[in-house]
Design a protein around this motif. Sequence first.
Motif, PDB file in Angstrom:
ATOM      1  N   THR A  56       0.802  -1.226   0.000  1.00 13.36           N
ATOM      2  CA  THR A  56       0.000   0.000   0.000  1.00 13.36           C
ATOM      3  C   THR A  56       0.833   1.274   0.000  1.00 13.36           C
ATOM      4  O   THR A  56       0.292   2.361  -0.154  1.00 13.36           O
ATOM      5  CB  THR A  56      -0.921   0.038   1.244  1.00 13.36           C
ATOM      6  N   SER A  57       2.112   1.154   0.205  1.00 16.71           N
ATOM      7  CA  SER A  57       2.916   2.367   0.372  1.00 16.71           C
ATOM      8  C   SER A  57       4.324   2.141  -0.185  1.00 16.71           C
ATOM      9  O   SER A  57       4.787   0.996  -0.285  1.00 16.71           O
ATOM     10  CB  SER A  57       2.979   2.697   1.873  1.00 16.71           C
TER      11      SER A  57
ATOM     12  N   ILE B 183       7.802   1.377  -1.637  1.00 22.51           N
ATOM     13  CA  ILE B 183       8.377   0.446  -2.619  1.00 22.51           C
ATOM     14  C   ILE B 183       7.355  -0.626  -3.017  1.00 22.51           C
ATOM     15  O   ILE B 183       7.229  -0.976  -4.198  1.00 22.51           O
ATOM     16  CB  ILE B 183       9.668  -0.194  -2.045  1.00 22.51           C
TER      17      ILE B 183
ATOM     18  N   ARG C 279      -1.681  -4.374   6.488  1.00 24.97           N
ATOM     19  CA  ARG C 279      -2.607  -4.429   7.635  1.00 24.97           C
ATOM     20  C   ARG C 279      -3.854  -3.582   7.430  1.00 24.97           C
ATOM     21  O   ARG C 279      -4.922  -3.903   7.915  1.00 24.97           O
ATOM     22  CB  ARG C 279      -1.891  -3.951   8.907  1.00 24.97           C
TER      23      ARG C 279
ATOM     24  N   ASP D 100      -1.333  -8.999   9.408  1.00 18.43           N
ATOM     25  CA  ASP D 100      -0.195  -8.427  10.142  1.00 18.43           C
ATOM     26  C   ASP D 100       0.900  -9.484  10.153  1.00 18.43           C
ATOM     27  O   ASP D 100       0.785 -10.509  10.837  1.00 18.43           O
ATOM     28  CB  ASP D 100      -0.632  -8.067  11.560  1.00 18.43           C
ATOM     29  N   LEU D 101       1.955  -9.240   9.379  1.00 16.10           N
ATOM     30  CA  LEU D 101       3.010 -10.258   9.203  1.00 16.10           C
ATOM     31  C   LEU D 101       3.916 -10.397  10.420  1.00 16.10           C
ATOM     32  O   LEU D 101       4.792 -11.261  10.436  1.00 16.10           O
ATOM     33  CB  LEU D 101       3.840  -9.934   7.956  1.00 16.10           C
TER      34      LEU D 101
ATOM     35  N   ASN E 225       8.283  -7.601   0.659  1.00 15.63           N
ATOM     36  CA  ASN E 225       8.693  -6.191   0.743  1.00 15.63           C
ATOM     37  C   ASN E 225       8.415  -5.562   2.099  1.00 15.63           C
ATOM     38  O   ASN E 225       9.192  -4.715   2.549  1.00 15.63           O
ATOM     39  CB  ASN E 225       7.969  -5.402  -0.361  1.00 15.63           C
TER      40      ASN E 225
ATOM     41  N   TYR F  86      17.682  -3.928  13.038  1.00 20.56           N
ATOM     42  CA  TYR F  86      17.249  -3.791  11.637  1.00 20.56           C
ATOM     43  C   TYR F  86      18.398  -4.144  10.690  1.00 20.56           C
ATOM     44  O   TYR F  86      18.207  -4.854   9.707  1.00 20.56           O
ATOM     45  CB  TYR F  86      16.758  -2.361  11.400  1.00 20.56           C
TER      46      TYR F  86
ATOM     47  N   LYS G 147      18.354  -7.177   8.012  1.00 15.42           N
ATOM     48  CA  LYS G 147      18.529  -7.009   6.566  1.00 15.42           C
ATOM     49  C   LYS G 147      19.756  -7.794   6.079  1.00 15.42           C
ATOM     50  O   LYS G 147      19.758  -8.306   4.960  1.00 15.42           O
ATOM     51  CB  LYS G 147      18.629  -5.527   6.208  1.00 15.42           C
TER      52      LYS G 147
ATOM     53  N   VAL H 188      15.155   5.774   0.247  1.00 12.27           N
ATOM     54  CA  VAL H 188      14.055   5.875  -0.714  1.00 12.27           C
ATOM     55  C   VAL H 188      12.964   6.738  -0.089  1.00 12.27           C
ATOM     56  O   VAL H 188      12.650   6.584   1.102  1.00 12.27           O
ATOM     57  CB  VAL H 188      13.479   4.477  -1.056  1.00 12.27           C
TER      58      VAL H 188
ATOM     59  N   THR I 138       9.749   7.308   1.030  1.00 10.05           N
ATOM     60  CA  THR I 138       8.537   6.532   1.355  1.00 10.05           C
ATOM     61  C   THR I 138       8.077   6.972   2.750  1.00 10.05           C
ATOM     62  O   THR I 138       8.611   7.923   3.311  1.00 10.05           O
ATOM     63  CB  THR I 138       8.845   5.009   1.393  1.00 10.05           C
TER      64      THR I 138
ATOM     65  N   ARG J 299       7.309   6.603   9.796  1.00 14.38           N
ATOM     66  CA  ARG J 299       6.649   5.580  10.627  1.00 14.38           C
ATOM     67  C   ARG J 299       7.518   5.198  11.818  1.00 14.38           C
ATOM     68  O   ARG J 299       7.028   4.888  12.895  1.00 14.38           O
ATOM     69  CB  ARG J 299       6.429   4.301   9.811  1.00 14.38           C
TER      70      ARG J 299
HETATM   71  N1  LIG Z   1      12.566   3.724   2.472  1.00 18.19           N
HETATM   72  C1  LIG Z   1      13.846   3.431   2.551  1.00 18.19           C
HETATM   73  O1  LIG Z   1      14.739   4.339   2.621  1.00 18.19           O
HETATM   74  C2  LIG Z   1      14.289   1.984   2.535  1.00 18.19           C
HETATM   75  C3  LIG Z   1      15.646   1.725   2.327  1.00 18.19           C
HETATM   76  C4  LIG Z   1      16.086   0.414   2.289  1.00 18.19           C
HETATM   77  C5  LIG Z   1      15.186  -0.619   2.443  1.00 18.19           C
HETATM   78  N2  LIG Z   1      13.868  -0.365   2.660  1.00 18.19           N
HETATM   79  C6  LIG Z   1      12.960  -1.513   2.820  1.00 18.19           C
HETATM   80  O2  LIG Z   1      11.940  -1.421   1.841  1.00 18.19           O
HETATM   81  C7  LIG Z   1      10.782  -2.133   2.283  1.00 18.19           C
HETATM   82  C8  LIG Z   1       9.544  -1.278   2.046  1.00 18.19           C
HETATM   83  O3  LIG Z   1       9.646  -0.115   2.835  1.00 18.19           O
HETATM   84  P1  LIG Z   1       9.079   1.299   2.383  1.00 18.19           P
HETATM   85  O4  LIG Z   1      10.199   2.233   2.464  1.00 18.19           O
HETATM   86  O5  LIG Z   1       8.299   1.204   1.131  1.00 18.19           O
HETATM   87  O6  LIG Z   1       8.138   1.574   3.665  1.00 18.19           O
HETATM   88  P2  LIG Z   1       6.670   2.154   3.851  1.00 18.19           P
HETATM   89  O7  LIG Z   1       6.371   3.248   2.899  1.00 18.19           O
HETATM   90  O8  LIG Z   1       6.582   2.428   5.322  1.00 18.19           O
HETATM   91  O9  LIG Z   1       5.710   0.897   3.513  1.00 18.19           O
HETATM   92  C9  LIG Z   1       5.636  -0.212   4.339  1.00 18.19           C
HETATM   93  C10 LIG Z   1       4.535  -1.145   3.836  1.00 18.19           C
HETATM   94  O10 LIG Z   1       4.567  -2.337   4.642  1.00 18.19           O
HETATM   95  C11 LIG Z   1       3.292  -2.539   5.271  1.00 18.19           C
HETATM   96  N3  LIG Z   1       3.521  -3.090   6.614  1.00 18.19           N
HETATM   97  C12 LIG Z   1       4.190  -2.506   7.649  1.00 18.19           C
HETATM   98  N4  LIG Z   1       4.150  -3.307   8.720  1.00 18.19           N
HETATM   99  C13 LIG Z   1       3.467  -4.414   8.355  1.00 18.19           C
HETATM  100  C14 LIG Z   1       3.071  -5.597   9.039  1.00 18.19           C
HETATM  101  N5  LIG Z   1       3.354  -5.801  10.338  1.00 18.19           N
HETATM  102  N6  LIG Z   1       2.381  -6.546   8.354  1.00 18.19           N
HETATM  103  C15 LIG Z   1       2.043  -6.347   7.056  1.00 18.19           C
HETATM  104  N7  LIG Z   1       2.393  -5.259   6.357  1.00 18.19           N
HETATM  105  C16 LIG Z   1       3.071  -4.306   7.011  1.00 18.19           C
HETATM  106  C17 LIG Z   1       2.640  -1.142   5.297  1.00 18.19           C
HETATM  107  O11 LIG Z   1       1.216  -1.198   5.276  1.00 18.19           O
HETATM  108  P3  LIG Z   1       0.320  -1.288   6.648  1.00 18.19           P
HETATM  109  O12 LIG Z   1       0.848  -0.234   7.585  1.00 18.19           O
HETATM  110  O13 LIG Z   1      -1.091  -1.082   6.209  1.00 18.19           O
HETATM  111  O14 LIG Z   1       0.523  -2.684   7.182  1.00 18.19           O
HETATM  112  C18 LIG Z   1       3.137  -0.574   3.957  1.00 18.19           C
HETATM  113  O15 LIG Z   1       2.330  -1.061   2.901  1.00 18.19           O
HETATM  114  C19 LIG Z   1      11.042  -2.488   3.754  1.00 18.19           C
HETATM  115  O16 LIG Z   1      11.419  -3.847   3.853  1.00 18.19           O
HETATM  116  C20 LIG Z   1      12.227  -1.589   4.144  1.00 18.19           C
HETATM  117  O17 LIG Z   1      13.001  -2.175   5.161  1.00 18.19           O
HETATM  118  C21 LIG Z   1      13.400   0.914   2.705  1.00 18.19           C
END
Ligand SMILES: NC(=O)c1ccc[n+]([C@@H]2O[C@H](COP(=O)([O-])OP(=O)(O)OC[C@H]3O[C@@H](n4cnc5c(N)ncnc54)[C@H](OP(=O)(O)O)[C@@H]3O)[C@@H](O)[C@H]2O)c1
Length: 257
Positions: free
Chosen positions: A10-11, A13, A33, A58-59, A85, A149, A153, A182, A184, A189
């Motif tokens: 939903t958000s 990546i 979730r 909720d994973l 993801n 974290y 990873k 990235v 996001t 959060r």
């Molecule tokens: N943004 C960065 O700079 C960055 C850099 C490196 C790696 N990453 C990795 O990229 C991936 C995606 O992150 P993002 O940056 O796109 O974050 P984001 O915008 O916060 O999106 C997180 C997504 O995961 C879902 N989520 C969170 N907790 C959850 C749970 N307990 N069960 C099921 N779904 C859950 C959220 O939806 P709900 O809240 O509705 O569940 C949302 O759809 C993550 O693995 C993160 O570690 C991010």
Amino acid sequence: MPTALITGATSGIGAAFAARLARDGRDLVLVARDGERLEAAASGHREHGVSADVLVADLSTADGRDRVVARLTDPDAPVDLLVNNAGATQRHRFLEADPAALLAQHDLNVTAVLQLTRAALPGMVERGRGAVVNVSSMLGFATGSSSTYVAEKAWVTVFTEGLAGTLAGTGVRALVLCPGFVRTEFHERAGLEMGEPKGLMWLDAERVVEECLADLARGKVVSVPSPQYKAIAAWMDLMPRPVLRRLFAVGERRRNR
Ligand SMILES: NC(=O)c1ccc[n+]([C@@H]2O[C@H](COP(=O)([O-])OP(=O)(O)OC[C@H]3O[C@@H](n4cnc5c(N)ncnc54)[C@H](OP(=O)(O)O)[C@@H]3O)[C@@H](O)[C@H]2O)c1
């Protein structure tokens, strides 16, 4: 078209993966979730003529993971692309963090990746096609940080690299995506103050996904989007572990002051 299941769709990546795969004509299963947000995302993707199912889970809980496992192992509705993801971090340092929150984060970032991958692969191997994309981070290459974290990873990266070897010759692939910063909802959060997300080191989720899927098509195992982060990853590869450990320890000490 083969179906893709995306967690955290939903958000950020995950949403970018879903949008790109819907444009490619893939049927989708979207996991997160927030049910309302999932429905809104799914109805947008259906405009591309694909089906988009929503799975509220909720994973970080065994029950949530079991529901996604049931969907991944349904023989009547095969999933040929799994994108693990969903992930999260928190701002508290290890010794200050709530132990229950640390375990929930571990279950989301590690247990869910392990369990969903284990559920999805036998069917893919039997069909002789498919792929698992696990979203890790540049931080997975780091050592010497006390952040769980970072360790989670690192696990995702090493796990996926090993998996790619195991899958050789099966027609199924595994790729680990290691992005840097990235734009996001991720940092907000977690309550992390990042300042203005602009400049060379901040990437858009759409670009990260484009590069990842191009790397998957090329048969790469590790995808590091953008030349700037590729250069940093290559530098980290060359650094002896004790040097990296010291560098990160200095960063940690500064943060602790
Ligand atoms: N943004 C960065 O700079 C960055 C850099 C490196 C790696 N990453 C990795 O990229 C991936 C995606 O992150 P993002 O940056 O796109 O974050 P984001 O915008 O916060 O999106 C997180 C997504 O995961 C879902 N989520 C969170 N907790 C959850 C749970 N307990 N069960 C099921 N779904 C859950 C959220 O939806 P709900 O809240 O509705 O569940 C949302 O759809 C993550 O693995 C993160 O570690 C991010």
